[in-house]
Structures are given as structure tokens and as C-alpha cells.
Design a protein around this motif. Structure first.
Motif, PDB file in Angstrom:
ATOM      1  N   VAL A  66       0.846  -1.197   0.000  1.00 49.81           N
ATOM      2  CA  VAL A  66       0.000   0.000   0.000  1.00 49.81           C
ATOM      3  C   VAL A  66       0.885   1.253   0.000  1.00 49.81           C
ATOM      4  O   VAL A  66       1.397   1.651   1.052  1.00 49.81           O
ATOM      5  N   TYR A  88      -4.613  -0.913  -3.436  1.00 49.68           N
ATOM      6  CA  TYR A  88      -4.933   0.184  -2.522  1.00 49.68           C
ATOM      7  C   TYR A  88      -3.770   1.174  -2.479  1.00 49.68           C
ATOM      8  O   TYR A  88      -2.607   0.787  -2.546  1.00 49.68           O
ATOM      9  N   VAL A  99      -8.890   2.867  -4.423  1.00 49.06           N
ATOM     10  CA  VAL A  99      -9.112   1.445  -4.672  1.00 49.06           C
ATOM     11  C   VAL A  99      -9.083   1.257  -6.182  1.00 49.06           C
ATOM     12  O   VAL A  99      -9.945   1.787  -6.889  1.00 49.06           O
ATOM     13  N   VAL A 200      -7.534  -0.253   5.453  1.00 48.70           N
ATOM     14  CA  VAL A 200      -7.105  -1.223   4.442  1.00 48.70           C
ATOM     15  C   VAL A 200      -6.859  -2.588   5.091  1.00 48.70           C
ATOM     16  O   VAL A 200      -7.211  -3.629   4.532  1.00 48.70           O
TER      17      VAL A 200
END
Length: 305
Positions: A66, A88, A99, A200
Motif C-alpha cells: 500500500v 490500494y 481502490v 485497508v
């Protein structure tokens, strides 16, 4: 299991020319890969080794990478990382959760509601910055994603007294101030990378979280992770900041980025291996219990016949 890896970008994972910190002789300098182009010019780099390690990390189905940044969505989308695209991404210091590249509207509504309830309005803070900054050292003033404000300055000319006064003024209104390179950020206190990382983790079912960052705006992210790293440069290093779950690296510059990606990969692999071993042990215990239950049932049947 799922391991979530949330990494700050600028001066943690990727580096501008000015931030590379290539102090070694030219013939032994690391080969670099450009990962960002802006206005047709190369802007940010990783070492080729770091790029290879990141591609290997993101190829692991047990790892969710991420990217986590104070950049706006537009600024983030200039970056082209090697390896599998990140599903993400956290932008605007946690104000935007992307997203598959698209802002999550529910997350943004939640963030907006909390800022309205807990902080002075952005307009007030932005106006204060413009009113108190000296044109002698102010180069640009920007508002990011209608969430926070920042100034681009000639850092050597900015008085420390001004930064201190701004910090005190902002804190009284629920905002924080951070100096990163040539930028002075004013960010609402509830606007954090850690909150977005937790969201997340919830969505992906991550059982372990890893993080890295170099600035004061990253401190909450590092504290929220199960294990974290900070490079040997930046606001946190300058302040000597650390925590029990944070590993302070001595390495600075782009080689610190390489060391961080290597640490991510090594730790994620260890966590996955340990979980696999625990799962195998649980299955072994369950099999033994089932066998014992079957044996006992057989003995009862024998006695009853």
C-alpha cells in the motif's frame, strides 16, 4: 495470512535527485531506475536493486503493498512502480483512499465529517499561512485535495521562530505542522496515514502490518504497525525519534530505500513462514485429536458388542 506493507514514498521509498544522498565515489554509485516523470523530465528514483526487491515483494499473493503518501492523487499517479500494481493506495496523508486508482467515496465522507467536528476550517489555516509568510522566502502556496495546505519555501531563509510560532498557533486549532525539504505542511491532526492503513487492513484481513517513513507525519503510521523502519535522514532521524517496534536505520539517501524494501521482504517472508508453521501445527493437533476420538469411539463400540 495477509501481510500489509504500508510505505511512505518521498525520501523513504523513492528519491528526487536532490535527496539521493550519493556520497560514494561515482564508479561505485548504485544503478538507478526512474519511477516518476513530471513535465517530461525524470523526477524520482529507486536503486535497481530496490526495484527488483519491490517487484518480488508485490508478486507474493500473501503481501498487500500500500503506497502511503502526503501527495495528492494526481501527484501519486505519476509514479510507476515495478511489479504488480497496488490495489490500494493512501494519498493526501490519509484523506484519500484509492481502490484500483479510484477514490473511495465512503472513506472521504468519513474523513470530512471528522475534520469538520474536530478542527479549525482549512480556509482559516490557509489564510493564516498566506498572511504570515514572508514573500522573501515564500515561493508557492498550495491547498491539497481540499484537506490541508502547504508552502514551498527557500528553507534556509525561513526563520525557526516563525515555524515555532506557526506550530503553536496550529496546535491550538487541531492542526499539525511538518517541515519536509522545501515544503511546510499544515495538516489537520485527525488526518492520519495510520487511520487509512487500519481501514485497508480491515478490508484485506491483514494479520500483520509493516510500515516505513521519514517525517513527523509518518510517526503515527510507524506506531500503528506491528513492525516499522525509518531511514537515517529526515525529521524523525533528526529528532532521534524511535519506538519499541520501530527500527532506526543508519543508512541515509536512496540506499536507505533499498534497505527498507529488503527489510519488508525479509520480515513478510518470515511472518508467512511462521504462520504456515503454526497452521501445520494446528492441523497436526486436530488430526491427532480426530484419531483419538475415532479410537475411543471404536473401543466403546467393542465394549458394547
Amino acid at each position: 495470512m495477509t501481510v500489509l506493507v504500508a510505505s511512505d514514498l518521498d525520501r523513504t521509498l523513492i528519491y528526487s535527485t536532490a535527496a539521493l544522498g550519493l556520497t560514494m565515489p561515482d564508479p561505485v554509485a548504485p544503478r538507478l531506475l526512474c519511477v516518476e516523470v513530471h513535465e517530461s523530465k525524470p523526477l524520482s528514483y529507486m536503486t535497481e536493486t530496490a526495484a527488483k526487491l519491490l517487484a518480488e515483494l508485490t508478486a507474493d499473493p500473501a503481501v498487500v503493498f500500500v503506497p502511503t503518501t502526503t501527495r495528492t492523487r494526481k501527484q501519486y499517479q505519476r509514479i510507476r512502480f515495478p511489479g504488480r500494481p497496488a490495489k490500494y493506495a493512501i494519498c493526501a496523508n490519509g484523506g484519500q483512499l484509492l481502490v484500483d486508482g479510484v477514490p473511495d467515496r465512503d472513506w472521504r465522507r468519513r474523513v470530512t465529517a471528522r475534520l469538520a467536528a474536530e478542527c479549525a476550517p482549512l480556509e482559516e489555516v490557509h489564510g493564516h499561512l498566506l498572511a504570515t509568510a514572508d514573500p522573501e522566502w515564500l515561493r508557492k502556496a498550495r491547498v491539497a485535495e481540499d484537506l490541508f495546505a502547504y508552502l514551498v519555501v527557500e528553507r534556509a531563509l525561513v526563520p525557526q521562530e516563525w515555524i515555532k510560532a506557526l506550530t503553536e498557533w496550529a496546535e491550538a486549532r487541531g492542526w499539525t505542522v511538518s517541515l519536509q525539504g522545501r515544503k511546510i505542511y499544515a495538516v489537520p491532526r485527525p488526518l492520519t496515514k495510520s487511520a487509512a492503513m487500519r481501514e485497508v487492513a480491515r478490508r484485506t484481513g491483514a494479520t500483520t502490518t509493516l510500515a516505513a517513513g521519514d517525517s513527523l507525519l509518518d510517526a503515527d503510521l510507524l506506531l500503528a504497525a506491528d513492525a516499522a523502519w525509518r531511514p537515517g535522514h529526515g525529521e524523525l532521524a533528526d529528532a532521534g525519534w524511535t519506538a519499541p517496534t520501530v527500527t532506526p536505520l543508519a543508512t541515509a539517501g536512496v540506499l536507505a530505500g533499498e534497505e527498507i524494501v529488503r527489510a519488508f521482504g525479509r520480515t513478510a517472508a518470515r511472518e508467512v513462514a511462521q504462520e504456515s508453521a503454526r497452521e501445520a501445527a494446528r492441523e497436526s493437533v486436530e488430526a491427532a485429536q480426530s484419531a483419538e476420538t475415532a479410537r475411543t469411539a471404536g473401543e466403546i463400540d467393542t465394549l458394547g458388542s
